[in-house]
Scaffold this motif. Structure first.
Motif, short mmCIF file in Angstrom:
data_model
loop_
_atom_site.label_atom_id
_atom_site.label_comp_id
_atom_site.label_asym_id
_atom_site.label_seq_id
_atom_site.Cartn_x
_atom_site.Cartn_y
_atom_site.Cartn_z
N GLN A 1 0.85 -1.19 0.00
CA GLN A 1 0.00 0.00 0.00
C GLN A 1 0.89 1.25 0.00
O GLN A 1 1.80 1.37 0.80
N VAL A 2 0.60 2.14 -0.91
CA VAL A 2 1.38 3.37 -0.98
C VAL A 2 1.09 4.22 0.25
O VAL A 2 -0.03 4.24 0.76
N GLN A 3 2.11 4.90 0.74
CA GLN A 3 1.94 5.81 1.87
C GLN A 3 2.16 7.22 1.39
O GLN A 3 3.04 7.49 0.57
N LEU A 4 1.34 8.13 1.90
CA LEU A 4 1.33 9.51 1.42
C LEU A 4 1.58 10.48 2.57
O LEU A 4 1.03 10.31 3.66
N VAL A 5 2.37 11.50 2.30
CA VAL A 5 2.65 12.53 3.30
C VAL A 5 2.49 13.89 2.64
O VAL A 5 3.23 14.24 1.71
N GLU A 6 1.52 14.66 3.16
CA GLU A 6 1.28 16.00 2.63
C GLU A 6 2.13 17.02 3.36
O GLU A 6 2.50 16.84 4.52
N SER A 7 2.39 18.13 2.67
CA SER A 7 3.08 19.26 3.29
C SER A 7 2.70 20.52 2.53
O SER A 7 2.12 20.45 1.45
N GLY A 8 3.04 21.66 3.13
CA GLY A 8 2.82 22.92 2.45
C GLY A 8 1.66 23.73 2.98
O GLY A 8 1.48 24.89 2.58
N GLY A 9 0.85 23.15 3.86
CA GLY A 9 -0.25 23.91 4.43
C GLY A 9 0.27 25.05 5.29
O GLY A 9 1.35 24.96 5.88
N SER B 1 2.14 19.84 -1.36
CA SER B 1 2.86 18.70 -1.91
C SER B 1 2.41 17.42 -1.24
O SER B 1 2.02 17.43 -0.07
N CYS B 2 2.49 16.33 -1.98
CA CYS B 2 2.14 15.02 -1.45
C CYS B 2 3.20 14.04 -1.93
O CYS B 2 3.26 13.72 -3.13
#
Length: 126
Positions: free
Chosen positions: A1-9, A21-22
């Motif tokens: 399963q791919v893991q996702l990490v958002e940033s930039g908020g 960004s993700c």
């Protein structure tokens, strides 16, 4: 399963811009995934903002059409969302989502996505 990490908020003034960004985990066939940005504002349902399908098709919610740009860098396993002319009603937690995609499929509903990030907060003040 791919893991996702958002940033930039961030917290920004109305009229400003943000780039979210993700980043997806390595060792994934990233180009085969359909990706999407969703958001949930306080007291509201989660809604789709923009989508980038594995065949390169993009789509936007009416609320951000012409103001947002979604892009995908397969070499960096990263999805981006640029939102310009931000309004207070854009305030929300923004989530990145992914699903393994067959050619020609264009998932748009949140239940169609199988992997989600933790979210990044965007706050727009007037």
């Amino acid at each position: 399963q791919v893991q996702l990490v958002e940033s930039g908020g961030s917290s920004v003034q109305a009229g400003g811009s943000l780039t979210l960004s993700c980043a997806a985990s390595a060792y994934t066939y990233y180009s085969n995934y359909c990706m999407g940005w969703f958001r949930r504002a306080p007291g509201k349902e989660r809604e789709g903002v923009a989508h980038f399908d594995s065949d390169g098709t993009t789509s936007y919610a009416d609320s951000v059409e012409g103001l947002a740009t979604i892009s995908k860098d397969n070499a960096k396993n990263t999805l981006y969302l640029i939102i310009n002319s931000l309004k207070p009603e854009d305030t929300a937690m923004y989530y990145c989502a992914a699903v393994w995609c067959v050619k020609g499929w264009h998932p748009r509903q949140d239940y169609e996505y199988t992997a989600w990030g933790q979210g990044t907060q965007v706050t727009v003040s007037s």
